[in-house]
Design a protein around this motif. Structure first.
Motif, PDB file in Angstrom:
ATOM      1  N   GLY A 164      -3.594  -7.126 -15.116  1.00  0.00           N
ATOM      2  CA  GLY A 164      -2.793  -7.176 -13.901  1.00  0.00           C
ATOM      3  C   GLY A 164      -1.603  -8.107 -13.978  1.00  0.00           C
ATOM      4  O   GLY A 164      -1.288  -8.695 -15.015  1.00  0.00           O
ATOM      5  N   SER A 165      -0.927  -8.237 -12.835  1.00  0.00           N
ATOM      6  CA  SER A 165       0.262  -9.078 -12.755  1.00  0.00           C
ATOM      7  C   SER A 165       0.438  -9.570 -11.331  1.00  0.00           C
ATOM      8  O   SER A 165      -0.117  -9.007 -10.370  1.00  0.00           O
ATOM      9  CB  SER A 165       1.506  -8.284 -13.181  1.00  0.00           C
ATOM     10  OG  SER A 165       1.778  -7.253 -12.241  1.00  0.00           O
TER      11      SER A 165
ATOM     12  N   GLU B 268       3.165  -9.322  -9.722  1.00  0.00           N
ATOM     13  CA  GLU B 268       3.996  -8.335  -9.025  1.00  0.00           C
ATOM     14  C   GLU B 268       3.154  -7.264  -8.338  1.00  0.00           C
ATOM     15  O   GLU B 268       3.544  -6.717  -7.290  1.00  0.00           O
ATOM     16  CB  GLU B 268       4.967  -7.673 -10.006  1.00  0.00           C
ATOM     17  CG  GLU B 268       6.098  -8.568 -10.493  1.00  0.00           C
ATOM     18  CD  GLU B 268       5.628  -9.613 -11.503  1.00  0.00           C
ATOM     19  OE1 GLU B 268       6.355 -10.606 -11.707  1.00  0.00           O
ATOM     20  OE2 GLU B 268       4.533  -9.439 -12.092  1.00  0.00           O
ATOM     21  N   THR B 269       2.006  -6.944  -8.891  1.00  0.00           N
ATOM     22  CA  THR B 269       1.135  -5.938  -8.282  1.00  0.00           C
ATOM     23  C   THR B 269      -0.074  -6.568  -7.573  1.00  0.00           C
ATOM     24  O   THR B 269      -1.031  -5.883  -7.207  1.00  0.00           O
ATOM     25  CB  THR B 269       0.635  -4.940  -9.345  1.00  0.00           C
ATOM     26  OG1 THR B 269       0.083  -5.670 -10.457  1.00  0.00           O
ATOM     27  CG2 THR B 269       1.781  -4.062  -9.840  1.00  0.00           C
ATOM     28  N   SER B 270      -0.027  -7.881  -7.377  1.00  0.00           N
ATOM     29  CA  SER B 270      -1.052  -8.623  -6.618  1.00  0.00           C
ATOM     30  C   SER B 270      -2.460  -8.458  -7.196  1.00  0.00           C
ATOM     31  O   SER B 270      -3.445  -8.495  -6.450  1.00  0.00           O
ATOM     32  CB  SER B 270      -1.045  -8.188  -5.141  1.00  0.00           C
ATOM     33  OG  SER B 270       0.211  -8.409  -4.554  1.00  0.00           O
ATOM     34  N   ASN B 271      -2.559  -8.299  -8.516  1.00  0.00           N
ATOM     35  CA  ASN B 271      -3.890  -8.133  -9.121  1.00  0.00           C
ATOM     36  C   ASN B 271      -4.018  -8.855 -10.460  1.00  0.00           C
ATOM     37  O   ASN B 271      -4.739  -8.386 -11.360  1.00  0.00           O
ATOM     38  CB  ASN B 271      -4.226  -6.653  -9.273  1.00  0.00           C
ATOM     39  CG  ASN B 271      -3.329  -5.938 -10.281  1.00  0.00           C
ATOM     40  OD1 ASN B 271      -2.317  -6.480 -10.723  1.00  0.00           O
ATOM     41  ND2 ASN B 271      -3.692  -4.713 -10.638  1.00  0.00           N
ATOM     42  N   LYS B 272      -3.357  -9.985 -10.608  1.00  0.00           N
ATOM     43  CA  LYS B 272      -3.498 -10.774 -11.824  1.00  0.00           C
ATOM     44  C   LYS B 272      -4.891 -11.400 -11.839  1.00  0.00           C
ATOM     45  O   LYS B 272      -5.266 -12.153 -10.932  1.00  0.00           O
ATOM     46  CB  LYS B 272      -2.426 -11.855 -11.902  1.00  0.00           C
ATOM     47  CG  LYS B 272      -2.433 -12.616 -13.225  1.00  0.00           C
ATOM     48  CD  LYS B 272      -1.294 -13.627 -13.300  1.00  0.00           C
ATOM     49  CE  LYS B 272      -1.291 -14.340 -14.647  1.00  0.00           C
ATOM     50  NZ  LYS B 272      -0.196 -15.335 -14.730  1.00  0.00           N
TER      51      LYS B 272
ATOM     52  N   SER C  27      -3.039 -13.163  -5.863  1.00  0.00           N
ATOM     53  CA  SER C  27      -3.530 -11.832  -6.241  1.00  0.00           C
ATOM     54  C   SER C  27      -4.801 -11.519  -5.464  1.00  0.00           C
ATOM     55  O   SER C  27      -5.671 -12.385  -5.294  1.00  0.00           O
ATOM     56  CB  SER C  27      -3.802 -11.753  -7.741  1.00  0.00           C
ATOM     57  OG  SER C  27      -2.586 -11.712  -8.464  1.00  0.00           O
TER      58      SER C  27
ATOM     59  N   TRP D 176      -6.013  -7.691  -5.157  1.00  0.00           N
ATOM     60  CA  TRP D 176      -6.552  -6.352  -5.375  1.00  0.00           C
ATOM     61  C   TRP D 176      -7.480  -6.304  -6.580  1.00  0.00           C
ATOM     62  O   TRP D 176      -7.116  -6.748  -7.662  1.00  0.00           O
ATOM     63  CB  TRP D 176      -5.428  -5.339  -5.601  1.00  0.00           C
ATOM     64  CG  TRP D 176      -4.873  -4.769  -4.337  1.00  0.00           C
ATOM     65  CD1 TRP D 176      -3.680  -5.100  -3.735  1.00  0.00           C
ATOM     66  CD2 TRP D 176      -5.475  -3.781  -3.502  1.00  0.00           C
ATOM     67  NE1 TRP D 176      -3.504  -4.364  -2.593  1.00  0.00           N
ATOM     68  CE2 TRP D 176      -4.584  -3.545  -2.417  1.00  0.00           C
ATOM     69  CE3 TRP D 176      -6.657  -3.052  -3.562  1.00  0.00           C
ATOM     70  CZ2 TRP D 176      -4.857  -2.629  -1.408  1.00  0.00           C
ATOM     71  CZ3 TRP D 176      -6.932  -2.147  -2.561  1.00  0.00           C
ATOM     72  CH2 TRP D 176      -6.035  -1.940  -1.502  1.00  0.00           C
TER      73      TRP D 176
ATOM     74  N   CYS E  15     -13.787  -0.807  -4.966  1.00  0.00           N
ATOM     75  CA  CYS E  15     -12.589  -1.628  -5.142  1.00  0.00           C
ATOM     76  C   CYS E  15     -12.376  -2.412  -3.858  1.00  0.00           C
ATOM     77  O   CYS E  15     -13.067  -2.189  -2.861  1.00  0.00           O
ATOM     78  CB  CYS E  15     -11.364  -0.768  -5.474  1.00  0.00           C
ATOM     79  SG  CYS E  15     -10.943   0.452  -4.230  1.00  0.00           S
TER      80      CYS E  15
ATOM     81  N   ALA F 119      -9.652  -5.462  -1.508  1.00  0.00           N
ATOM     82  CA  ALA F 119      -8.491  -6.342  -1.336  1.00  0.00           C
ATOM     83  C   ALA F 119      -8.881  -7.467  -0.391  1.00  0.00           C
ATOM     84  O   ALA F 119      -9.553  -7.231   0.620  1.00  0.00           O
ATOM     85  CB  ALA F 119      -7.298  -5.569  -0.785  1.00  0.00           C
TER      86      ALA F 119
ATOM     87  N   MET G  50      -4.316   7.722  -7.772  1.00  0.00           N
ATOM     88  CA  MET G  50      -3.976   7.200  -6.447  1.00  0.00           C
ATOM     89  C   MET G  50      -3.733   8.317  -5.441  1.00  0.00           C
ATOM     90  O   MET G  50      -4.124   8.213  -4.270  1.00  0.00           O
ATOM     91  CB  MET G  50      -2.734   6.313  -6.549  1.00  0.00           C
ATOM     92  CG  MET G  50      -2.962   5.004  -7.290  1.00  0.00           C
ATOM     93  SD  MET G  50      -4.118   3.883  -6.469  1.00  0.00           S
ATOM     94  CE  MET G  50      -3.133   3.365  -5.070  1.00  0.00           C
TER      95      MET G  50
END
Length: 274
Positions: A149-150, A152-156, A184, A186, A242, A244, A270
Motif C-alpha cells: 500500500g501507500s 496516497e491510497t490510505s492503505n500503507k 492509513s 483501508w 475488508c 476502513a 471493484m
C-alpha cells in the motif's frame, strides 16, 4: 472460569436477509477479554475456535473444552496464541515460554493442557489438526514482513506472518496481523474471497472512540459491521472481508480450511462490489 459460545454456520441467502442485530448475532464477537476468564467461541465454519484469556489474578488452564469432544482440547487440535498485552508466560508440555507483546506461540496437536500466566492478554485460535508439529515461540523479528500500500491510497501497511509455511509449520491454521501507518485506514481492498477457507479478524489497538467499519457478504450483496477495540468477526468462506477505520489500527487475521496457501484467493474487481 471457562465460557464457550457456539456459532452455527449460515448460508449467504440467509445472511442477506438479516437486519443489523441479526448480522451482529451471527458474525460479530465481543467481550472476549475479561479478567480471570477463558472466553471461547466455537464456530461451525471449519470448526475454528477463537477466544480471549486474561490471567489477571493467577494462572488459567485451557484443557477440556466439551464442544471439541475430546478429553483435552489439543488431543486433535492445534493452537495459535497471540499476546496483545504485557509480558506473559505460557506453559506447554511442561516448558515455560515467555511471550512478549505482539509475539505468537504455536502449540501442536497432543501438547496437552496449556497454562496462561503473567501479564499477558491472550488471543487464541484453534483448528482441527491431523499431524503433531512442535511447539514454537515465534518472536517478532522472526515473522515474515510484507509491506504493502501507500499513503496516497490510505492503505500503507505491513503484514506480519507468523503461522505461515515460510515461517512455522501448522496443519491448517494460518495466523498473523496487519499494522497500519498513521493516516492509513483501508484493509484488504480490493477485496477477495477464498471459498476453501474461513477467516476471523480481531481488531485491536483502537482508541476508545475509534471504530472500524468491517465489510462482509457476497460481493454483490455486501453488509457492514461496526467494530470497536478488541472485537472480532467471523468471516464465512463465501464472504468478502475488508474494512476502513476512523484512524490507524491493527487486526489479527487467521484462517482455517483446505490448505495453507496464503495467496489462494479469488480477487473481486471493484466494479463488481455492491
Amino acid at each position: 472460569m471457562l465460557n464457550v459460545e457456539t456459532r452455527y454456520a449460515i448460508d449467504p441467502e440467509t445472511a442477506k436477509s438479516l437486519d443489523t442485530s441479526g448480522i451482529r448475532k451471527n458474525f460479530h464477537v465481543s467481550g472476549l477479554f475479561e479478567d480471570d476468564r477463558i472466553n471461547l467461541v466455537y464456530s461451525h465454519y471449519d470448526r475454528l475456535i477463537l477466544g480471549g484469556i486474561v490471567p489477571a489474578n493467577g494462572d488459567l488452564v485451557l484443557d477440556e473444552v466439551k464442544e471439541a469432544g475430546t478429553s483435552s482440547l489439543l488431543d486433535r487440535r492445534e493452537l495459535g496464541i497471540l499476546n496483545i498485552g504485557d509480558k506473559g508466560k505460557v506453559t506447554v508440555g511442561g516448558e515455560i515460554y515467555e511471550i512478549d507483546r505482539g509475539e505468537v506461540l504455536y502449540a501442536g496437536m497432543g501438547s496437552g493442557p496449556v497454562t496462561f500466566g503473567g501479564a499477558g492478554r491472550y488471543y487464541v485460535l484453534s483448528a482441527p489438526a491431523h499431524h503433531s508439529y512442535p511447539t514454537r515461540l515465534i518472536r517478532l523479528q522472526d515473522a515474515r514482513r510484507v509491506e504493502l500500500g501507500s499513503a496516497e491510497t490510505s492503505n500503507k501497511r505491513v503484514i506480519l506472518q507468523f503461522l505461515h509455511p515460510e515461517v512455522a509449520d501448522s496443519c491448517q491454521l494460518l495466523m498473523g496481523y496487519t499494522e497500519f501507518a498513521p493516516g492509513s485506514v483501508w484493509n484488504t481492498m480490493p477485496a477477495h474471497v477464498h471459498d476453501r477457507r474461513m477467516e476471523a479478524y480481531l481488531y485491536f489497538k483502537l482508541g476508545v472512540d475509534q471504530r472500524v467499519f468491517h465489510f462482509m457478504g457476497k460481493p454483490e450483496e455486501t453488509r457492514h459491521l461496526v467494530m470497536a477495540n478488541e472485537e472480532a468477526v467471523l468471516s464465512p468462506p463465501w464472504s468478502i472481508h475488508c474494512g476502513a477505520g476512523t484512524g490507524a489500527y491493527t487486526f489479527c487475521w487467521a484462517m482455517a480450511g483446505d490448505n495453507v496457501d496464503f495467496t489462494d484467493m479469488d480477487m473481486v474487481a471493484m466494479e463488481d462490489l455492491r
